[in-house]
Scaffold this active site. Structure first.
Site, PDB file in Angstrom:
ATOM      1  N   CYS A 611      29.837  38.003  36.038  1.00 58.02           N
ATOM      2  CA  CYS A 611      30.537  36.835  36.689  1.00 58.02           C
ATOM      3  C   CYS A 611      29.999  35.347  36.392  1.00 58.02           C
ATOM      4  O   CYS A 611      30.808  34.416  36.701  1.00 58.02           O
ATOM      5  CB  CYS A 611      30.386  37.007  38.367  1.00 58.02           C
ATOM      6  SG  CYS A 611      31.197  38.335  39.125  1.00 58.02           S
ATOM      7  N   ASP A 612      28.996  35.261  35.327  1.00 57.09           N
ATOM      8  CA  ASP A 612      28.713  33.991  35.135  1.00 57.09           C
ATOM      9  C   ASP A 612      28.209  34.051  33.762  1.00 57.09           C
ATOM     10  O   ASP A 612      26.943  33.247  33.705  1.00 57.09           O
ATOM     11  CB  ASP A 612      27.942  33.200  36.194  1.00 57.09           C
ATOM     12  CG  ASP A 612      27.651  31.875  35.973  1.00 57.09           C
ATOM     13  OD1 ASP A 612      28.667  31.087  35.528  1.00 57.09           O
ATOM     14  OD2 ASP A 612      26.830  31.171  36.452  1.00 57.09           O
ATOM     15  N   ILE A 613      28.938  34.694  32.662  1.00 55.97           N
ATOM     16  CA  ILE A 613      28.232  34.664  31.520  1.00 55.97           C
ATOM     17  C   ILE A 613      28.583  33.316  30.648  1.00 55.97           C
ATOM     18  O   ILE A 613      29.652  32.771  30.570  1.00 55.97           O
ATOM     19  CB  ILE A 613      29.095  35.847  30.541  1.00 55.97           C
ATOM     20  CG1 ILE A 613      28.602  37.174  31.306  1.00 55.97           C
ATOM     21  CG2 ILE A 613      28.851  35.729  29.018  1.00 55.97           C
ATOM     22  CD1 ILE A 613      27.022  37.523  30.846  1.00 55.97           C
ATOM     23  N   ASN A 617      22.959  31.062  30.416  1.00 54.51           N
ATOM     24  CA  ASN A 617      22.308  32.222  30.706  1.00 54.51           C
ATOM     25  C   ASN A 617      22.057  33.439  29.822  1.00 54.51           C
ATOM     26  O   ASN A 617      21.880  34.292  30.175  1.00 54.51           O
ATOM     27  CB  ASN A 617      23.388  32.957  31.841  1.00 54.51           C
ATOM     28  CG  ASN A 617      23.631  32.323  33.152  1.00 54.51           C
ATOM     29  OD1 ASN A 617      22.713  31.256  33.227  1.00 54.51           O
ATOM     30  ND2 ASN A 617      24.637  32.247  33.816  1.00 54.51           N
TER      31      ASN A 617
END
Ligand SMILES: *[C@@H]1O[C@H](CO)[C@@H](O)[C@H](O)[C@H]1NC(C)=O
Ligand SMILES: *[C@@H]1O[C@H](CO)[C@@H](O)[C@H](O)[C@H]1NC(C)=O
Ligand SMILES: *[C@@H]1O[C@H](CO)[C@@H](O)[C@H](O)[C@H]1NC(C)=O
Ligand SMILES: *[C@@H]1O[C@H](CO)[C@@H](O)[C@H](O)[C@H]1NC(C)=O
Ligand SMILES: *[C@@H]1O[C@H](CO)[C@@H](O)[C@H](O)[C@H]1NC(C)=O
Ligand SMILES: *[C@@H]1O[C@H](CO)[C@@H](O)[C@H](O)[C@H]1NC(C)=O
Ligand SMILES: *[C@@H]1O[C@H](CO)[C@@H](O)[C@H](O)[C@H]1NC(C)=O
Ligand SMILES: *[C@@H]1O[C@H](CO)[C@@H](O)[C@H](O)[C@H]1NC(C)=O
Ligand SMILES: *[C@@H]1O[C@H](CO)[C@@H](O)[C@H](O)[C@H]1NC(C)=O
Length: 778
Positions: A611-613, A617
């Site tokens: 959900c938060d690539i 990260n």
């Protein structure tokens, strides 16, 4: 007296050594002993010798053998066996002799002069060691041969040697162990074939390689020939020749040649340079049959590496090696062909599902298969179900999964193979590690890499709360603290048998981090149970392209995660810093991120959507391997729950369009994010660049689409000479990115497709142009 004695001694020496320096025609009444000065008869050139060779590791015993005499390791090409079936060669103790008697009999005698064996020829006028490597005994009264080593081959054939149907080559057990091995080359009337042998009875299992055979029984094999051009072929009665090898360019004058059925079951043809002259003085493989022994599958028998092991073939060195799965070990490290045994006992037929779950878990490996050991298979089926069915089945030792198919395998596993071409996910059932075991694993880790660790906040673990992205970035950048190696080692885990990771107490972490220099908000979104399930799932993920979770703290309202520390920081810093990293490295990073996501989406027991690539990260280790980190927003999807809606997660510039619509969220949000990263890696710039030189360039995803449609992908890599040389690859990557960025999630490819397209394994259709939709949205 003294000079006379000396002379006599010298004469004695000459007498003793004379046979081994000049003997060409061995006359009647001559003998050899195991003593070094008189232990062999040489060929005229001195290149081959026939005589006694001490046995490696048992040097008071000798083989009667033929060997390459001018090569430092004295490679043996023939040795005495009393019969083909005899499991051991004939070994004689020190003090034995070989006599060519006055009656023309070659007789091998032990130290008490008792005959051990003779080849059966009598009345021979002479014998000789020939320059071809053949030792011959002449027949009485003529020019014919009554006995020769070429007619009784062991594991090797030499140039000019000819084998007729009925002859065999038998491998040795090991290069250093002359006992009969496990493989046979059989010259049959229809073909030449390689077989696995059942030890000790000697019956043949399936053949794993053969020359093509003709159904027409009138056309038969006449001989196997190793000719002067270094070619090995089968000659057929109709006059054709079937090549086993194609000849060598290395000449007969300058190279030694041999072909040997090696202990691993491979028939290899070798050459060795006679003179140093700059070339390495070693046997080099010029041809192998079969090409890759690991692919030589037989229905019965273990395969070359033994049971429960897997075989690896290195095409560069032409060598075979064997491996055991984790928590299995070799019966005998010196004799790996004996295979591997589990370090535990598989039991529990009386266990119910819950108990089986408490007792066993799975180790995951890729690129391995045991194609012959399945007893049940299911399709179509999901990976989770495959895992469950193996878990609750006490026969099942291994589950193999590939594209909706699940194979259950039982022990012993046979014909194992590890190769990059094997597309399988393999789950190996092992006893569940107690709390103490992960601790051990971590201890090893601390020793091997002197890294620091990162402490992240678990507060972000996806609960069912709407979190907006302003809050997210604050948390993501504000909560990292480092713990030094030394400090972490002092930490003792608390008891928490439900979780396999290391459990820290809050006090320990507080002390180790110097009182959490960065403040962590106290937010609790999850129930105790949710936290446990998620820690366990993410904690079990293990992949080269994921940052490893090492432990956690779960105390009252304090929930913290401990991750491996990545020394080279984030992709963000690396990519958008001062120096532009090389194209080849960027391309490698793309593939790494794609593989990490593929693992999360399709290879974990429970699908994980990150959900938060985004570049912040993606961390880099000291070898510049990309590792996905921060599963803070990750959403775990249970098997029957492929869509979920929980509100917007993600970061500006990377958010997939479906977050703004009231539709379900799937793994395709990560595919969208990957598309953005892919473009950023290609162009070395951030997706949103408000001070871009031209206004149309400010949003990279739009600009890339425009460039692609106009056939001007080169504009995206302006000034990047290295990438310009790889234009085709750049175009391919851009096309993949545009597929990932499709407005409609169902149009986006899966991560498996993405990796295949990036690898060039499958063709890439032209991505549909969704720019009109994008513009209407903005
Ligand atoms: C041995 O020597 C004799 C005569 O010297 C010769 O006729 C014979 O061919 C030789 N035998 C071999 C095997 O070379
Ligand atoms: C050496 O070989 C002999 C004959 O096979 C055997 O009896 C003996 O045990 C061996 N010794 C060692 C140390 O392997
Ligand atoms: C001889 O036999 C081989 C193999 O069985 C076959 O391929 C070939 O065509 C035959 N040649 C002739 C001349 O019959
Ligand atoms: C079998 O071999 C014979 C002799 O070589 C040849 O005449 C005949 O055509 C062959 N038959 C087939 C079916 O190949
Ligand atoms: C066998 O090898 C030789 C030498 O390389 C070649 O001339 C011949 O055509 C080959 N025969 C077949 C049937 O491939
Ligand atoms: C391995 O075998 C191939 C032919 O099968 C040969 O070309 C190559 O040189 C061999 N490599 C080594 C290191 O022997
Ligand atoms: C794991 O725990 C079980 C039950 O507490 C115990 O019987 C077993 O010996 C433990 N195994 C190890 C490796 O500590
Ligand atoms: C990664 O870290 C290593 C070790 O500190 C350093 O030598 C290397 O230059 C770093 N690489 C990058 C790309 O930052
Ligand atoms: C999976 O979902 C479908 C549709 O929502 C439902 O009918 C089915 O019972 C579910 N299966 C399981 C095992 O929960």
């Amino acid at each position: 007296m003294a000079p006379l004695l000396f002379l006599f001694f010298l004469q004695f020496l000459l007498l003793l050594s004379s046979p081994s320096t000049q003997a060409q025609n061995i006359s009647l009444g001559t003998s050899l002993t195991t003593q070094e000065l008189n232990n062999a008869w040489l060929s005229p050139s001195g290149e081959f010798a026939f005589g006694f060779r001490p046995i490696e590791g048992n040097s008071s015993f000798y083989l009667l053998a033929v060997w390459f005499n001018k090569i430092s390791d004295k490679t043996v090409t023939w040795y005495t066996k009393s019969s083909e079936q005899d499991p051991e060669p004939i070994k004689v103790p020190s003090g034995s002799s070989l006599q060519f008697t006055s009656t023309g009999v070659l007789s091998l005698r032990d130290p008490t002069n008792r005959e051990v064996c003779n080849p059966g020829a009598a009345g021979a006028p002479d014998a000789s060691m020939l320059d071809t490597g053949n030792f011959v005994i002449a027949a009485a009264g003529g020019s014919t041969v009554s006995w020769e080593t070429f007619s009784y081959p062991t594991n090797t054939i030499l140039v000019t040697q000819v084998l007729s149907p009925g002859k065999v080559l038998r491998s040795r057990l090991l290069t250093t162990d002359y006992s009969n091995g496990r493989f046979l080359l059989n010259i049959e009337t229809q073909r030449a074939a390689l077989y696995t042998i059942a030890v000790p009875s000697g019956n043949l299992y399936d053949s794993y390689w053969s020359t093509p055979s003709d159904e027409n029984a009138t056309n038969q094999v006449t001989d196997l020939v190793f000719n002067m051009a270094g070619r090995i072929y089968i000659s057929m009665s109709n006059g054709t020749q079937i090549n086993m090898t194609f000849g060598v360019t290395s000449s007969m004058e300058n190279y030694y040649h041999r072909a040997t059925l090696d202990p691993d079951g491979v028939f290899r043809q070798y050459v060795y340079p006679k003179k140093p002259g700059g070339i390495s003085q070693a046997w080099t493989v010029v041809s192998t049959k079969p090409e890759n022994i690991c692919n030589a599958q037989t229905k019965v028998g273990s395969g070359t590496c033994g049971f429960n092991s897997y075989c690896m073939f290195d095409g560069n060195s032409n060598q075979t090696s064997c491996g055991c799965p984790d928590q299995y070990s070799f019966f005998d490290k010196e004799r790996k062909y004996r295979g591997c045994k589990p370090d535990f006992e598989l039991q529990g037929c009386e266990l119910d599902e819950g108990a089986a779950m408490a007792q066993y878990e799975f180790n995951l490996i890729n690129n391995v298969d045991w194609p012959q050991a399945d007893y049940e298979w299911y399709t179509p089926i999901a990976m989770d179900e495959c895992r469950r069915l193996c878990l609750i089945d006490c026969f099942c030792a291994v589950a193999v999964f590939h594209e909706n198919t699940c194979w259950k395998k039982k022990l012993p596993l046979s014909n194992g193979i590890m190769s990059s071409g094997v597309q399988r996910t393999v789950l190996i059932k092992v006893p569940k590690s107690n709390n103490s075991q992960p601790e051990l694993r971590e201890t090893r880790k601390w020793k091997s890499d002197k890294k620091h660790w990162i402490l992240g906040s678990s507060l972000l673990l996806g609960g069912s709360v709407v979190v907006n992205f302003v809050l997210i970035s604050v948390l993501l950048f504000g909560t990292y603290c480092t713990i030094t190696r030394k400090e972490v080692q002092q930490l003792q885990p608390s008891r928490d048998p439900g979780l396999p990771l290391k459990a820290f107490t809050y006090a320990e972490l507080e002390k180790a981090t110097d009182g959490f220099k960065e403040k962590i908000d106290k937010i609790q979104h999850e129930t105790e149970k949710e936290f446990a399930v998620e820690v366990q799932t993410i904690g079990r993920t293990y992949h080269k392209n994921l940052v490893r979770m090492l432990g956690y703290c779960n105390e009252g309202t304090q929930r913290l995660l401990v991750y491996e520390f990545m020394i080279n920081g984030s992709l963000n810093r690396f990519l958008f810093g001062d120096a532009r990293p090389q194209w080849s490295l960027r391309a490698q990073l793309d593939l790494g991120v794609a593989r990490g996501l593929l693992y999360l989406h399709e290879e974990c027991s429970t699908q994980i959507i990150h959900c938060d690539i985004k570049p912040q990260n993606i961390l880099l280790d000291d070898n510049c391997i990309a590792k996905i980190s921060d599963f803070g927003l990750a959403k775990l999807l249970r098997t029957n729950q492929t869509q979920t809606y929980t509100g917007i997660r993600g970061t500006r510039g990377y958010v997939a369009p479906e977050w703004f619509k009231n539709i379900g969220i799937t793994a395709k949000v990560d595919v969208y994010n990957f598309g953005v990263i892919l473009l950023e890696l290609i162009c070395c710039r951030q997706n949103v660049l408000l001070e871009a030189p031209e206004e149309e360039q400010s949003i990279l995803t739009y600009w890339a689409n425009d460039c692609y449609r106009c056939g001007r992908v080169d504009l995206l890599i302006d000034g990047d000479d290295e990438a310009n040389l790889k234009m085709k690859k750049v175009e391919r990557f851009v096309a993949v990115a545009l597929w990932c960025l499709q407005e409609d999630p169902t149009m986006r490819p899966s991560m498996l497709k993405v990796t295949q397209m990036l690898d060039g394994a499958i063709a890439i259709p032209t991505p549909p142009d969704s720019s009109s939709v994008i513009y209407s949205l903005s």
